[in-house]
Write an enzyme that holds these catalytic residues in place. Structure first.
Site, mmCIF file in Angstrom:
data_model
loop_
_atom_site.group_PDB
_atom_site.id
_atom_site.type_symbol
_atom_site.label_atom_id
_atom_site.label_comp_id
_atom_site.label_asym_id
_atom_site.label_seq_id
_atom_site.Cartn_x
_atom_site.Cartn_y
_atom_site.Cartn_z
ATOM 1 N N LEU A 60 10.762 -20.749 -5.001
ATOM 2 C CA LEU A 60 9.906 -19.836 -4.238
ATOM 3 C C LEU A 60 8.489 -19.970 -4.790
ATOM 4 O O LEU A 60 8.306 -20.131 -5.999
ATOM 5 C CB LEU A 60 10.382 -18.375 -4.422
ATOM 6 C CG LEU A 60 9.453 -17.290 -3.841
ATOM 7 C CD1 LEU A 60 9.438 -17.327 -2.312
ATOM 8 C CD2 LEU A 60 9.866 -15.892 -4.326
ATOM 9 N N HIS A 113 2.139 3.671 -9.020
ATOM 10 C CA HIS A 113 1.908 2.244 -9.263
ATOM 11 C C HIS A 113 3.065 1.631 -10.062
ATOM 12 O O HIS A 113 3.478 0.506 -9.801
ATOM 13 C CB HIS A 113 0.589 2.034 -10.011
ATOM 14 C CG HIS A 113 -0.614 2.391 -9.182
ATOM 15 N ND1 HIS A 113 -0.774 1.949 -7.878
ATOM 16 C CD2 HIS A 113 -1.709 3.146 -9.454
ATOM 17 C CE1 HIS A 113 -1.923 2.423 -7.391
ATOM 18 N NE2 HIS A 113 -2.502 3.156 -8.328
ATOM 19 N N ARG A 169 -12.233 2.728 -7.935
ATOM 20 C CA ARG A 169 -11.365 3.858 -8.281
ATOM 21 C C ARG A 169 -11.696 4.391 -9.673
ATOM 22 O O ARG A 169 -12.426 3.763 -10.430
ATOM 23 C CB ARG A 169 -9.909 3.397 -8.217
ATOM 24 C CG ARG A 169 -9.539 2.987 -6.800
ATOM 25 C CD ARG A 169 -8.073 2.691 -6.674
ATOM 26 N NE ARG A 169 -7.769 2.297 -5.299
ATOM 27 C CZ ARG A 169 -6.564 2.319 -4.776
ATOM 28 N NH1 ARG A 169 -5.529 2.692 -5.509
ATOM 29 N NH2 ARG A 169 -6.382 1.955 -3.524
ATOM 30 N N TRP A 203 -12.027 -1.668 -7.775
ATOM 31 C CA TRP A 203 -12.787 -1.269 -8.971
ATOM 32 C C TRP A 203 -13.498 0.061 -8.759
ATOM 33 O O TRP A 203 -13.916 0.703 -9.716
ATOM 34 C CB TRP A 203 -13.835 -2.335 -9.324
ATOM 35 C CG TRP A 203 -13.262 -3.665 -9.673
ATOM 36 C CD1 TRP A 203 -13.230 -4.776 -8.885
ATOM 37 C CD2 TRP A 203 -12.641 -4.044 -10.913
ATOM 38 N NE1 TRP A 203 -12.624 -5.818 -9.546
ATOM 39 C CE2 TRP A 203 -12.263 -5.400 -10.789
ATOM 40 C CE3 TRP A 203 -12.367 -3.375 -12.112
ATOM 41 C CZ2 TRP A 203 -11.617 -6.101 -11.806
ATOM 42 C CZ3 TRP A 203 -11.738 -4.075 -13.129
ATOM 43 C CH2 TRP A 203 -11.365 -5.415 -12.974
ATOM 44 N N ASP A 256 0.824 -1.210 0.000
ATOM 45 C CA ASP A 256 0.000 0.000 0.000
ATOM 46 C C ASP A 256 0.862 1.265 0.000
ATOM 47 O O ASP A 256 1.969 1.266 0.538
ATOM 48 C CB ASP A 256 -0.916 -0.020 1.240
ATOM 49 C CG ASP A 256 -2.061 0.974 1.132
ATOM 50 O OD1 ASP A 256 -2.362 1.424 0.011
ATOM 51 O OD2 ASP A 256 -2.657 1.297 2.177
ATOM 52 N N GLY A 257 0.327 2.332 -0.568
ATOM 53 C CA GLY A 257 0.981 3.636 -0.499
ATOM 54 C C GLY A 257 1.491 4.185 -1.823
ATOM 55 O O GLY A 257 2.131 5.243 -1.855
ATOM 56 N N ASN A 258 1.199 3.494 -2.929
ATOM 57 C CA ASN A 258 1.662 3.979 -4.243
ATOM 58 C C ASN A 258 1.085 5.350 -4.581
ATOM 59 O O ASN A 258 1.786 6.216 -5.096
ATOM 60 C CB ASN A 258 1.224 3.012 -5.355
ATOM 61 C CG ASN A 258 1.866 1.653 -5.232
ATOM 62 O OD1 ASN A 258 2.818 1.477 -4.478
ATOM 63 N ND2 ASN A 258 1.343 0.686 -5.964
HETATM 64 C C1 IPE Z 1 -5.432 -2.705 -0.117
HETATM 65 O O1 IPE Z 1 -5.107 -1.360 -0.262
HETATM 66 C C2 IPE Z 1 -5.378 -3.402 -1.440
HETATM 67 C C3 IPE Z 1 -4.066 -3.511 -2.056
HETATM 68 C C4 IPE Z 1 -2.936 -3.117 -1.555
HETATM 69 C C5 IPE Z 1 -4.058 -4.131 -3.352
HETATM 70 P P1 IPE Z 1 -6.232 -0.224 -0.435
HETATM 71 O O2 IPE Z 1 -5.509 1.062 -0.503
HETATM 72 O O3 IPE Z 1 -7.117 -0.570 -1.564
HETATM 73 O O4 IPE Z 1 -7.071 -0.381 0.915
HETATM 74 P P2 IPE Z 1 -7.908 0.711 1.717
HETATM 75 O O5 IPE Z 1 -8.795 1.368 0.705
HETATM 76 O O6 IPE Z 1 -6.921 1.643 2.301
HETATM 77 O O7 IPE Z 1 -8.629 -0.076 2.741
HETATM 78 C C1 IPE Z 2 -1.685 0.290 -3.323
HETATM 79 O O1 IPE Z 2 -1.451 1.670 -3.336
HETATM 80 C C2 IPE Z 2 -1.921 -0.266 -4.711
HETATM 81 C C3 IPE Z 2 -3.312 -0.667 -4.956
HETATM 82 C C4 IPE Z 2 -4.283 -0.646 -4.091
HETATM 83 C C5 IPE Z 2 -3.615 -1.132 -6.303
HETATM 84 P P1 IPE Z 2 -2.643 2.723 -3.260
HETATM 85 O O2 IPE Z 2 -3.041 3.087 -4.653
HETATM 86 O O3 IPE Z 2 -3.745 2.228 -2.408
HETATM 87 O O4 IPE Z 2 -1.909 3.945 -2.586
HETATM 88 P P2 IPE Z 2 -2.530 4.953 -1.533
HETATM 89 O O5 IPE Z 2 -3.074 4.146 -0.390
HETATM 90 O O6 IPE Z 2 -3.611 5.696 -2.251
HETATM 91 O O7 IPE Z 2 -1.388 5.821 -1.148
HETATM 92 MG MG MG Z 3 -4.151 2.442 -0.416
#
Ligand code: IPE
Ligand code: IPE
Ligand code: MG
Length: 246
Positions: free
Chosen positions: A135, A41, A75, A73, A24-26
């Site tokens: 792996l 991403h 998004r 989805w 998470d965090g991209n």
């Molecule tokens: C969880 O992250 C899903 C993935 C990392 C693929 P999200 O960013 O979608 O989750 P929420 O919205 O913070 O719960």
């Molecule tokens: C995780 O990064 C990747 C996916 C959920 C596909 P995010 O796109 O959720 O990044 P943040 O949480 O908005 O920073």
């Molecule tokens: Mg996220």
């Protein structure tokens, strides 16, 4: 009693064979730099290679990565289609290298909603790498724990209706057979990057006894060194599975 033994800090370290990561965090990584989310991403996808590569060196035999959830989805359409094209390109670009490194790749989640080309690439990669054992890499794509359990229950109900299972046959291991991860041991450790402290529908059934590690690092900044340090820290923890300490 030797207290170090009780804490599991004797010289036989605990095993961390299966690690699952919520990458998470991209989006925040990109937004903080004034860049489009898709750049984040792309940076995130580039991180996967070094995390995969280090696994065998630190004793990780199974790595499961949360790439796209059933909720993602919701998004913007441009972000979703950008991610789908990134998944296709990731598979095309990495397939040969993963195979050479003897990585077995499998996917969990509901494929029905993905596009035909991506489904084909996923199936080809699974088939190509089916004989590898260095792996086990599992990628969760259009995965949600509740969706997985719902699909599992549907199949189970069909099997029951057709007389293939009876209520007496249904125990925990039978349910483990109906979920997507039937070939996987339960995760020992689930890591989430980006500072959020929730599981966002990831591996609900499988994580009953998993340890959790929440780190503030955004996924595009998560390095193999940080990963290795987390694994090293975890091997000292005492996992009791409900029993008293030894
Ligand atoms: C969880 O992250 C899903 C993935 C990392 C693929 P999200 O960013 O979608 O989750 P929420 O919205 O913070 O719960
Ligand atoms: C995780 O990064 C990747 C996916 C959920 C596909 P995010 O796109 O959720 O990044 P943040 O949480 O908005 O920073
Ligand atoms: Mg996220």
């Amino acid at each position: 009693m030797d207290m170090n033994m009780a804490k599991g800090q004797d010289d036989t370290p605990r095993k961390v064979e299966h690690v699952a990561i919520i990458m998470d965090g991209n989006g925040r990584w990109a937004t903080r730099r004034g860049l489009p989310r898709l750049v984040g991403h792309r940076k995130g996808a580039a991180r996967v290679r070094e995390i995969v590569d280090i696994c065998p060196d630190i004793g990780v035999k199974y790595l499961t990565l949360y790439a796209f959830s059933t909720e993602n989805w919701k998004r913007a359409e441009a972000e979703v289609s950008g991610l789908m094209s990134l998944f296709r390109r990731y598979i095309m670009r990495e397939a040969e290298r993963l195979h050479e490194n003897r990585v077995r790749v499998r996917f969990i989640g509901d494929r029905a909603r993905l596009d035909r080309k991506l489904i084909e690439l996923m199936a080809d990669l699974e088939e190509k790498t089916a004989g590898n054992d260095h792996l086990n890499l599992t990628i969760a794509l259009n995965y949600g724990g509740r969706d997985e359990l719902t699909r599992a229950m549907k199949t189970l109900a069909e099997d029951a209706a057709e007389g293939r299972v009876s209520p007496d046959d249904i125990d925990e291991s039978a349910i483990g057979y109906y979920v997507d991860t039937r070939y996987l041991p339960d995760p020992d450790l689930i890591i989430r990057t980006s500072g959020e402290r929730r599981i966002s529908n990831f591996l609900l059934w499988q994580s009953a006894y998993a340890e959790y590690e929440f780190v503030p690092t955004l996924w595009p900044d998560f390095t193999a060194e940080e990963f290795a340090a987390i694994i090293a820290g975890f091997t000292g923890r005492d996992r009791r599975f409900g029993a008293a300490s030894a």
